[in-house]
Scaffold this active site. Structure first.
Site, PDB file in Angstrom:
ATOM      1  N   GLU A   1     -69.254-143.928  48.380  1.00 46.13           N
ATOM      2  CA  GLU A   1     -68.188-144.081  49.378  1.00 46.13           C
ATOM      3  C   GLU A   1     -68.251-145.436  50.085  1.00 46.13           C
ATOM      4  O   GLU A   1     -69.261-145.759  50.722  1.00 46.13           O
ATOM      5  CB  GLU A   1     -68.279-142.946  50.410  1.00 46.13           C
ATOM      6  CG  GLU A   1     -67.087-142.966  51.359  1.00 46.13           C
ATOM      7  CD  GLU A   1     -67.054-141.797  52.343  1.00 46.13           C
ATOM      8  OE1 GLU A   1     -67.709-140.766  52.089  1.00 46.13           O
ATOM      9  OE2 GLU A   1     -66.378-141.941  53.364  1.00 46.13           O
TER      10      GLU A   1
ATOM     11  N   LYS B   1     -69.657-134.027  58.519  1.00 47.95           N
ATOM     12  CA  LYS B   1     -69.511-134.740  57.234  1.00 47.95           C
ATOM     13  C   LYS B   1     -69.892-136.212  57.436  1.00 47.95           C
ATOM     14  O   LYS B   1     -70.567-136.821  56.617  1.00 47.95           O
ATOM     15  CB  LYS B   1     -68.072-134.600  56.726  1.00 47.95           C
ATOM     16  CG  LYS B   1     -67.872-135.075  55.284  1.00 47.95           C
ATOM     17  CD  LYS B   1     -67.640-136.561  55.148  1.00 47.95           C
ATOM     18  CE  LYS B   1     -67.464-136.980  53.699  1.00 47.95           C
ATOM     19  NZ  LYS B   1     -67.357-138.447  53.539  1.00 47.95           N
TER      20      LYS B   1
ATOM     21  N   ASP C   1     -83.563-133.199  46.874  1.00 48.61           N
ATOM     22  CA  ASP C   1     -82.538-132.215  46.556  1.00 48.61           C
ATOM     23  C   ASP C   1     -81.517-132.175  47.702  1.00 48.61           C
ATOM     24  O   ASP C   1     -81.737-131.543  48.716  1.00 48.61           O
ATOM     25  CB  ASP C   1     -83.264-130.866  46.414  1.00 48.61           C
ATOM     26  CG  ASP C   1     -82.364-129.735  45.989  1.00 48.61           C
ATOM     27  OD1 ASP C   1     -81.146-129.840  46.187  1.00 48.61           O
ATOM     28  OD2 ASP C   1     -82.897-128.737  45.481  1.00 48.61           O
TER      29      ASP C   1
ATOM     30  N   HIS D   1     -62.113-149.017  57.400  1.00 47.16           N
ATOM     31  CA  HIS D   1     -62.064-148.464  56.043  1.00 47.16           C
ATOM     32  C   HIS D   1     -61.116-149.224  55.130  1.00 47.16           C
ATOM     33  O   HIS D   1     -61.344-149.312  53.944  1.00 47.16           O
ATOM     34  CB  HIS D   1     -61.588-147.003  56.104  1.00 47.16           C
ATOM     35  CG  HIS D   1     -62.698-146.025  56.283  1.00 47.16           C
ATOM     36  ND1 HIS D   1     -62.956-145.044  55.387  1.00 47.16           N
ATOM     37  CD2 HIS D   1     -63.623-145.903  57.244  1.00 47.16           C
ATOM     38  CE1 HIS D   1     -63.992-144.339  55.810  1.00 47.16           C
ATOM     39  NE2 HIS D   1     -64.407-144.841  56.933  1.00 47.16           N
TER      40      HIS D   1
END
Ligand code: NDP
Length: 422
Positions: free
Chosen positions: A79, A259, A275, A372
């Site tokens: 990302e 998130k 993991d 962004h």
């Protein structure tokens, strides 16, 4: 189809590729990409039916200051903006004196679950009476962890209702994540329960809850640091605290808030060969501890200080699993100065807090899109086939258009190429 894939697991990666190319119609160019990315070494042994190595970009976040030490943090993510935001957040928090991180405990819990229990008390009494024997059985099942100073610590039962009982084993797994050693110990205990208590067990497996591997990162930022003018700085501090409060009140917002934290957390967890599904499930379960899904971090404004706190369950390991198989992990551990699992837990929590600070500040000031968009324009330029030398020109041109989209990107790229030729 079934015949084609018969004994597929016994084939070499090259043979698997040939089968897939024929049955799925992969072009020569596609086969070359898959072949080119296939790694020698141990990766083919790490998973089943290995074909190739899927690559993700790795970058480093800089400027992170945790417990008075500076860190360079390897991060693996697809990302755009994640590493830029982590570095930017880290820089602002370093200016405020840096992050303080503390590991509360580092233990792993596992479960042997019994079904069709008629009287819970009879199981509870039996386990209490035989706990030393059961702990000894667990030790014998994986004696090397005891030699390393760890091993099983305690055992207890919980009545889950509907005739289900969980026998919980708590283990000090030292530097490992500990899934396999825990499962070995649990199966040994299950054997004793079946033989001596004469009760069949339903399953035995570790719990990914991670609530005994909690780490907290905190930071205090002088409000004056948040903007050039005092009024504006006060306003930014108040708005960050309010945005954080909304993540406590509204699960819809809390998911996005978390998130953003996991953008940083997962990128480090992946870079360290751990993991990330385990860390993700642990984090989201922790976010709902009191029955409502809430933001994992909180920011409060008090006496001209904006104070942020993030607590995460981080049952990670620095040995075992994929950590020694993936060659980059050892280099990443070295770059991030990771010498103990606690070092890694503190680093991950600190990155999560820096990431969260950067996201909230952007969100309540310029909005998230400003930072962004440049990265998105770059991705758009690459997606239409711009070469590295064309990407920066095309990105700039796309940034100056009102509604950048794929068709426009193709058109602009065509013009750039035409201009070059003329
Ligand atoms: P391993 O099975 O690789 O075990 C780690 C081993 O490292 C130990 O058994 C120990 O072996 C050795 N070791 C060397 N130095 C140390 C040290 N200082 N402290 C502790 N151990 C040390 O990995 P884990 O048991 O940690 O399991 C992790 C893997 O399990 C991950 O890949 C995960 O994806 C997977 N997994 C996860 C599950 C889940 O989350 N639900 C379920 C099943 C698997 P020795 O002492 O014998 O030398």
């Amino acid at each position: 189809m079934e015949a084609t894939f018969s004994q597929f697991y016994k084939r070499t990666p090259e043979q698997r590729l040939a089968i897939l190319a024929e049955t799925l119609g992969l072009s020569e160019a596609e086969q070359q990409i898959l072949k080119h990315r296939a790694t020698q070494g141990d990766a083919p042994l790490l998973i089943e039916n290995y074909l190739t190595t899927y690559q993700l970009p790795e970058g480093v976040a800089v400027n992170l200051r945790v417990n008075d030490h500076e860190y360079v943090v390897p991060m693996v993510t697809e990302e755009p903006s994640v590493i830029a935001a982590a570095s930017n957040g880290a820089k602002q928090l370093a200016k405020a004196g840096g992050i303080t991180a503390t590991v509360h405990s580092r233990l792993l819990t596992g479960q042997v679950v019994l079904s069709d229990v008629k009287v819970y008390a009879s199981i509870d009494d039996w386990i209490a009476l035989h706990q030393n024997e059961l702990l000894e059985v667990a030790k014998q099942a994986h004696p090397s962890i005891v030699k390393r100073g760890g091993g099983p610590k305690s055992i207890r039962t919980r009545d889950l209702g509907e005739g289900f009982v969980s026998i919980d084993l708590v283990v000090d797994v030292k530097a490992a994540m500990g899934a396999n050693m825990m499962n070995t110990m649990l199966e040994a205990i299950a054997g004793v329960v079946q033989n001596k208590l004469h009760h069949t067990t339903l399953f035995s497996i570790l719990s990914n809850a991670g609530d005994q591997s909690l780490t907290t990162a905190t930071v205090s930022v002088p409000v004056s640091q948040l903007a050039d003018q005092p009024d504006k700085a006060q306003q930014v501090g108040k708005r960050i605290a309010q945005a954080s409060r909304i993540a406590q009140l509204d699960p819809m917002r809390a998911v996005t808030h978390n998130k953003g934290i996991m953008n940083g957390v997962d990128a480090v967890v992946v870079a360290m060969g751990n993991d990330w599904r385990a860390i993700e499930s642990a984090a989201h379960a922790y976010a709902v501890t009191d029955g409502q899904y809430r933001g994992l971090s909180q920011w409060q404004l008090e006496d001209d200080q904006l104070t942020g706190t993030l607590t995460l369950p981080l049952p990670i390991g620095i040995v075992g699993g994929a950590t020694k198989v993936l060659p980059l992990v050892a280099i990443n551990q070295k770059m991030a100065k990771i010498n103990s699992p606690e070092d890694l837990m503190k680093l991950i929590a600190a990155v999560g807090l820096a990431q969260n600070f950067a996201a909230l500040k952007a969100l309540v000031t310029n909005g998230i899109q400003q930072g962004h968009m440049k990265m998105q324009m770059r991705s758009l330029a690459m997606s239409v086939g711009a070469t590295p030398s064309e990407v920066s020109v095309l990105t700039k041109q796309l940034s100056n258009t009102d509604d950048p989209n794929e068709a426009q990107a193709r058109q602009l790229l065509g013009q750039i190429r035409n201009n070059k030729e003329t």
